[in-house]
Enzyme design. Structure first.
Site, PDB file in Angstrom:
ATOM      1  N   TYR A  98       0.824  -1.216   0.000  1.00  0.00           N
ATOM      2  CA  TYR A  98       0.000   0.000   0.000  1.00  0.00           C
ATOM      3  C   TYR A  98       0.849   1.254   0.000  1.00  0.00           C
ATOM      4  O   TYR A  98       1.538   1.534   0.964  1.00  0.00           O
ATOM      5  CB  TYR A  98      -0.925   0.012   1.218  1.00  0.00           C
ATOM      6  CG  TYR A  98      -1.965  -1.059   1.259  1.00  0.00           C
ATOM      7  CD1 TYR A  98      -2.314  -1.786   0.111  1.00  0.00           C
ATOM      8  CD2 TYR A  98      -2.607  -1.390   2.439  1.00  0.00           C
ATOM      9  CE1 TYR A  98      -3.283  -2.781   0.163  1.00  0.00           C
ATOM     10  CE2 TYR A  98      -3.577  -2.380   2.498  1.00  0.00           C
ATOM     11  CZ  TYR A  98      -3.909  -3.075   1.351  1.00  0.00           C
ATOM     12  OH  TYR A  98      -4.865  -4.058   1.406  1.00  0.00           O
ATOM     13  N   TYR A 129     -22.513   4.519  -3.074  1.00  0.00           N
ATOM     14  CA  TYR A 129     -23.845   4.423  -2.478  1.00  0.00           C
ATOM     15  C   TYR A 129     -24.462   5.793  -2.192  1.00  0.00           C
ATOM     16  O   TYR A 129     -25.683   5.926  -2.130  1.00  0.00           O
ATOM     17  CB  TYR A 129     -23.798   3.633  -1.172  1.00  0.00           C
ATOM     18  CG  TYR A 129     -23.687   2.136  -1.344  1.00  0.00           C
ATOM     19  CD1 TYR A 129     -24.757   1.392  -1.824  1.00  0.00           C
ATOM     20  CD2 TYR A 129     -22.517   1.464  -1.006  1.00  0.00           C
ATOM     21  CE1 TYR A 129     -24.662   0.014  -1.979  1.00  0.00           C
ATOM     22  CE2 TYR A 129     -22.415   0.082  -1.150  1.00  0.00           C
ATOM     23  CZ  TYR A 129     -23.489  -0.629  -1.641  1.00  0.00           C
ATOM     24  OH  TYR A 129     -23.397  -1.994  -1.783  1.00  0.00           O
TER      25      TYR A 129
END
Length: 322
Positions: free
Chosen positions: A55, A238
């Protein structure tokens, strides 16, 4: 914050029901913002923090060490290593950096795993990891060898429990059976892409597959395997009009489920994100969300999911939508 148990059948590791993912900490999320999120998470009772040795290598200028290194600085400055459950991963770093991925991923050989865990612990400033994942599959290394390598990390005291991520159900089951047959500590948890929406049939996620019905069924039958989900909020799709649904989820079933999700959120006075998280936590089997947030405000919204009461009727409506 409520606790869950990661168990290998003989011992248990308590973790917070929400896991804080730190994929972009140190790259697109700067240190000041990352420290603020981490501080708020532990203030709210969160203990489970997730990182990896990759990461984020794909971000311009990234090499894969940024998240672990930032977490190490935070842990050192706060002096709270013993208060958190620290998870990292191995196996997915491209070698050399910049090479095509995943075909040039480092893999899960014993030499790679041993070298990389030493680097992760050094960056994190710790002498052990609480959870260590096989990040992606490595078919070049035998499953028996992978199981033996990860078990040796536990017996050597470098890791408390192990897990795997981005593995198909049959590989997870096979690895756990190999460990049981040999009397070795096996994978206690699996981390997979998952959310309320279902991918369209045949959707391709590459090396980061969606949680399959087979794996859910396996975890439902074998309660000693904990399931974690990542990308659970679809990077804001969403709730944000500027974040369209990923194409793998953009099909009629999703739009029907989104309508029911919106109705339930309105009835509860909650956000769709909060309902998704509550649904995951109360599903069968329960799925522990790995939160990908970049601000305290986003984290606080997620924390609100812990107070939602999804009764049987609401869960049934969510489950059967589509």
């Amino acid at each position: 914050m409520e606790q869950r148990i990661l168990s290998d059948g003989g011992s248990g590791l308590g973790v917070s029901a929400l896991c804080l993912g730190t994929m972009y900490f140190g790259t697109t999320v700067d240190e000041q913002a990352a420290f603020a999120v981490l501080d708020r998470f532990v203030e709210a009772g969160g203990t489970f923090i997730d990182t990896a040795n990759t990461y984020s290598f794909w971000v311009p200028g990234g090499t894969g060490v940024e998240s672990e290194a930032l977490l190490g600085r935070w842990l050192a400055s706060r002096g709270n290593r013993d208060q958190v459950v620290l998870a990292s991963k191995v196996g997915g770093l491209p070698v050399p950096l910049g090479a095509a991925w995943p075909e040039n991923a480092e893999g899960l050989s014993e030499d790679v795993v041993r070298t990389q865990i030493a680097g992760s612990m050094r960056r994190l400033g710790t002498d052990h990891l609480d959870v260590y994942y096989a990040h992606i599959e490595d078919r070049r290394t035998s499953l028996d060898d992978t199981v033996a390598t990860f078990a040796s990390l536990v017996t050597d005291g470098l890791v408390r429990v192990t897990g795997c991520s981005n593995h198909p159900a049959w590989r997870v089951a096979a690895a756990r059976e190999i460990a049981r047959a040999a009397g070795l500590p096996g994978f206690t948890c699996v981390q997979q892409r998952h959310t309320y929406l279902r991918p369209r049939p045949g959707a391709d996620f590459g090396a980061n597959p969606h949680l399959s019905d087979e794996l859910l069924d396996y975890a439902r039958e074998d309660r000693s395997l904990a399931v974690l989900g990542y990308s659970v909020l679809l990077s804001g799709a969403y709730t944000r009009s500027d974040r369209p649904l990923p194409e793998q989820y953009d099909h009629p079933d999703s739009h029907r489920r989104l309508a029911v999700l919106a109705d339930v959120a309105k009835e509860l006075g909650a956000t769709p994100n909060q309902v998704v998280l509550a649904w995951l936590l109360r599903s069968d089997p329960p799925v522990l969300p790995v939160l990908g947030v970049s601000s305290v405000a986003q984290l606080d919204e997620c924390l609100g999911a812990l107070d939602l009461d999804l009764d049987d009727e609401l869960r049934h409506r969510l489950d059967t939508a589509g």
